[in-house]
Design a protein around this motif. Structure first.
Motif, PDB file in Angstrom:
ATOM      1  N   UNK A 102       0.832  -1.161   0.127  1.00 38.29           N
ATOM      2  CA  UNK A 102       0.125   0.048  -0.127  1.00 38.29           C
ATOM      3  C   UNK A 102       0.991   1.164  -0.059  1.00 38.29           C
ATOM      4  N   UNK A 103       0.840   2.135  -0.963  1.00 36.82           N
ATOM      5  CA  UNK A 103       1.584   3.267  -1.165  1.00 36.82           C
ATOM      6  C   UNK A 103       0.790   4.660  -0.506  1.00 36.82           C
ATOM      7  N   UNK A 104       1.519   5.450   0.112  1.00 42.02           N
ATOM      8  CA  UNK A 104       0.687   6.583   0.674  1.00 42.02           C
ATOM      9  C   UNK A 104       1.706   7.903   0.253  1.00 42.02           C
ATOM     10  N   UNK A 105       1.223   8.526  -0.680  1.00 43.33           N
ATOM     11  CA  UNK A 105       2.152   9.457  -1.175  1.00 43.33           C
ATOM     12  C   UNK A 105       1.773  10.818  -0.472  1.00 43.33           C
ATOM     13  N   UNK A 106       2.242  11.297   0.197  1.00 41.27           N
ATOM     14  CA  UNK A 106       1.740  12.670   0.907  1.00 41.27           C
ATOM     15  C   UNK A 106       2.429  13.828   0.508  1.00 41.27           C
ATOM     16  N   UNK A 107       1.839  14.963   0.657  1.00 37.91           N
ATOM     17  CA  UNK A 107       2.155  16.331   0.350  1.00 37.91           C
ATOM     18  C   UNK A 107       2.065  17.019   1.425  1.00 37.91           C
ATOM     19  N   UNK A 108       3.192  17.657   1.988  1.00 40.58           N
ATOM     20  CA  UNK A 108       3.257  18.525   3.101  1.00 40.58           C
ATOM     21  C   UNK A 108       3.433  19.914   2.585  1.00 40.58           C
ATOM     22  N   UNK A 109       2.807  20.691   3.471  1.00 40.26           N
ATOM     23  CA  UNK A 109       2.958  22.174   3.285  1.00 40.26           C
ATOM     24  C   UNK A 109       4.039  22.827   4.060  1.00 40.26           C
ATOM     25  N   UNK A 110       5.058  23.383   2.967  1.00 37.46           N
ATOM     26  CA  UNK A 110       6.021  23.726   3.346  1.00 37.46           C
ATOM     27  C   UNK A 110       6.423  25.401   3.365  1.00 37.46           C
ATOM     28  N   UNK A 111       5.510  26.226   2.488  1.00 42.20           N
ATOM     29  CA  UNK A 111       5.621  27.659   2.549  1.00 42.20           C
ATOM     30  C   UNK A 111       4.086  27.814   2.944  1.00 42.20           C
ATOM     31  N   UNK A 112       4.077  29.027   3.742  1.00 42.13           N
ATOM     32  CA  UNK A 112       2.865  29.563   4.500  1.00 42.13           C
ATOM     33  C   UNK A 112       2.839  30.954   4.507  1.00 42.13           C
ATOM     34  N   UNK A 113       1.307  31.350   5.015  1.00 38.72           N
ATOM     35  CA  UNK A 113       1.209  32.521   5.341  1.00 38.72           C
ATOM     36  C   UNK A 113       0.933  32.575   7.070  1.00 38.72           C
ATOM     37  N   UNK A 114       0.789  33.745   7.624  1.00 39.24           N
ATOM     38  CA  UNK A 114       0.740  33.697   9.030  1.00 39.24           C
ATOM     39  C   UNK A 114      -0.261  34.985   9.518  1.00 39.24           C
ATOM     40  N   UNK A 115      -1.282  34.709  10.234  1.00 35.02           N
ATOM     41  CA  UNK A 115      -2.037  35.706  10.605  1.00 35.02           C
ATOM     42  C   UNK A 115      -1.942  35.861  12.368  1.00 35.02           C
ATOM     43  N   UNK A 116      -1.409  37.208  12.408  1.00 35.22           N
ATOM     44  CA  UNK A 116      -1.251  37.318  14.080  1.00 35.22           C
ATOM     45  C   UNK A 116      -2.549  37.676  14.619  1.00 35.22           C
ATOM     46  N   UNK A 117      -2.964  36.966  15.667  1.00 34.04           N
ATOM     47  CA  UNK A 117      -4.139  36.982  16.286  1.00 34.04           C
ATOM     48  C   UNK A 117      -4.076  36.390  17.813  1.00 34.04           C
ATOM     49  N   UNK A 118      -4.536  37.253  18.998  1.00 34.21           N
ATOM     50  CA  UNK A 118      -5.132  36.738  20.226  1.00 34.21           C
ATOM     51  C   UNK A 118      -3.519  36.306  20.696  1.00 34.21           C
ATOM     52  N   UNK A 119      -2.297  37.118  20.499  1.00 36.73           N
ATOM     53  CA  UNK A 119      -1.037  36.669  20.953  1.00 36.73           C
ATOM     54  C   UNK A 119      -0.205  35.464  20.326  1.00 36.73           C
ATOM     55  N   UNK A 120      -0.855  34.940  18.970  1.00 37.15           N
ATOM     56  CA  UNK A 120      -0.399  33.809  18.377  1.00 37.15           C
ATOM     57  C   UNK A 120      -0.228  34.307  16.878  1.00 37.15           C
ATOM     58  N   UNK A 121       0.748  33.575  16.131  1.00 39.67           N
ATOM     59  CA  UNK A 121       0.699  33.421  14.758  1.00 39.67           C
ATOM     60  C   UNK A 121      -0.011  32.190  14.085  1.00 39.67           C
ATOM     61  N   UNK A 122      -1.144  32.402  13.483  1.00 45.98           N
ATOM     62  CA  UNK A 122      -1.803  31.268  12.888  1.00 45.98           C
ATOM     63  C   UNK A 122      -1.328  30.900  11.463  1.00 45.98           C
ATOM     64  N   UNK A 123      -0.747  29.832  11.308  1.00 42.89           N
ATOM     65  CA  UNK A 123      -0.203  29.529  10.119  1.00 42.89           C
ATOM     66  C   UNK A 123      -1.226  28.866   9.157  1.00 42.89           C
TER      67      UNK A 123
END
Length: 252
Positions: A102-123
């Motif tokens: 059984x083959x699982x070919x995954x794709x990971x998120x490596x580049x992203x944006x971030x929204x700063x809110x409530x003291x955190x950066x939400x990626x």
């Protein structure tokens, strides 16, 4: 009278023939099902495309076990389990390599944006999936988004805009998708959505790029690449791409 009896016998024979064919089909299907249950087991699970998560972590998230039948697995549920449990995996392609893999070919998120809110950066990945909330100081390698508020952000869930921010989120995701497709997202340091007429990007840490709202981001980003290619490496400033087919460069 004799003719009627012959007709009745023919009808009975016809019904028996139909039942016989149906029984044969059921027996064949049963034999096929039994063969599938005995053979084609997932003795090997092959995972590719992963760097953030280990193989065992992905297998556990998917709920897959060695020995599961290759043809009785619910591929779509496995993919949902993995993307729902492991935030940085944006998609999973599942296929069989007969007789036992059984083959699982995954794709990971490596580049992203971030929204700063409530003291955190939400990626946020370009697909709109929220990856996690981290300390703002630790988010140096993502495009910082301003002018957008999210509604109750949670890891591994789709981003939802707060009231009156729906257009900003929709435009952001369209822009992120095109930036990702063109390999440009990693070159963007900031995205500003406060101005109701202009979206501003900090690009290559040299240019402040102005784009109109509700524009063709595919065309505009191709135009941006062509313009930047003609500028000297030392030049920096503001690139206004708010008019079709025109670029205005204001040098710092």
């Amino acid at each position: 009278m004799a003719r009627r009896k012959r007709r009745n016998r023919r009808r009975r024979k016809g019904r028996f023939a139909v039942l016989y064919r149906l029984l044969c089909v059921l027996l064949i299907l049963g034999a096929v099902g039994a063969a599938l249950a005995v053979f084609f087991k997932a003795d090997h699970i092959e995972i590719t495309g992963n760097s953030r998560y280990g193989n065992e972590e992905i297998i556990a998230a998917g709920g897959v076990r060695q020995g599961d039948n290759l043809y009785m697995l619910n591929k779509y549920q496995i993919a949902r389990n993995i993307t729902g449990t492991l935030p940085y995996i944006e998609s999973v392609r599942i296929y069989r390599k007969l007789p036992d893999t059984l083959c699982l070919e995954v794709r990971e998120c490596t580049e992203m944006a971030g929204v700063e809110q409530d003291g955190k950066m939400w990626l946020i990945c370009h697909t709109g999936k929220i990856l996690e909330g981290i300390e703002p100081d630790a988010a140096a390698n993502c495009a910082a988004v301003t002018g957008l508020t999210l509604a109750d952000p949670q890891a591994s869930t789709p981003a939802v805009a707060a009231a009156d921010n729906e257009l900003a989120l929709r435009q952001l995701l369209q822009l992120l998708e095109q930036l990702q497709n063109k390999g440009m997202l990693g070159d963007v340091q900031a995205i500003h959505l406060e101005d109701p007429h202009v979206i501003s990007l900090r690009y290559l840490d040299r240019f402040d790029v102005e784009l109109p709202w509700n524009t063709d981001f595919d065309y505009k980003l191709n135009f941006l690449s062509a313009v930047v290619e003609k500028l000297e490496n030392y030049e920096r400033g503001t690139l206004k791409l708010t008019e079709d087919g025109e670029a205005h460069f204001i040098m710092d």
